[in-house]
Motif scaffolding. Structure first.
Motif, short mmCIF file in Angstrom:
data_model
loop_
_atom_site.label_atom_id
_atom_site.label_comp_id
_atom_site.label_asym_id
_atom_site.label_seq_id
_atom_site.Cartn_x
_atom_site.Cartn_y
_atom_site.Cartn_z
N ALA A 162 -16.44 -13.43 -15.90
CA ALA A 162 -15.03 -13.78 -15.76
C ALA A 162 -14.20 -14.71 -16.86
N ALA A 181 -11.22 -12.75 -19.19
CA ALA A 181 -10.11 -13.45 -18.99
C ALA A 181 -9.43 -13.46 -20.29
N HIS A 201 -15.05 -20.98 -11.69
CA HIS A 201 -14.43 -19.82 -11.35
C HIS A 201 -13.21 -19.94 -10.90
N ASP A 223 -9.57 -18.35 -11.80
CA ASP A 223 -8.77 -17.38 -10.77
C ASP A 223 -7.46 -17.91 -10.38
N VAL A 266 -6.34 -10.37 -16.38
CA VAL A 266 -7.47 -10.18 -16.00
C VAL A 266 -7.68 -8.78 -15.49
N LEU A 283 -14.28 -9.71 -10.11
CA LEU A 283 -14.32 -10.84 -10.88
C LEU A 283 -13.03 -11.79 -10.54
N PHE A 284 -12.06 -11.40 -10.02
CA PHE A 284 -10.98 -12.12 -9.56
C PHE A 284 -10.46 -11.68 -8.32
#
Length: 94
Positions: free
Chosen positions: A19, A23, A71, A75, A85, A91-92
């Motif tokens: 992540a 990002a 995380h 997020d 993202v 991942l999100f």
């Protein structure tokens, strides 16, 4: 139970690492939102480092918590538009 904790800790460390790589800050750095994005990213990286430290000390519970918190910072930043993202994948949650 310990094997499950170890697997989950491994998975969350990978998730946070991936992540962070995915990002991208979208806010201009000289703006308040850009400063917030920098802080969110720093928090995520700090929790990644903390989690790795806990893992080295065989403290998987705190390692997992640190990876999860890291995380969560990314997020949350993605949800409020601080980061661009991927919207597909794992991942999100955006």
């Amino acid at each position: 139970m310990p094997a499950d904790l170890e697997e989950k800790t491994d998975r969350y460390e990978r998730l946070l690492t991936e992540a962070l790589d995915a990002a991208e800050v979208t806010a201009p750095p000289e703006t308040p939102l850009g400063e917030a994005a920098t802080e969110y990213e720093e928090m995520a990286r700090s929790y990644l480092a903390d989690g790795r430290h806990f893992r080295e000390d065989d403290d998987l519970v705190n390692a997992l918590a640190a990876f999860s918190y890291g995380h969560a910072w990314l997020d949350a930043g993605a949800r409020i538009g601080l980061f661009s993202v991927p919207t597909a994948g794992h991942l999100f949650t955006v």
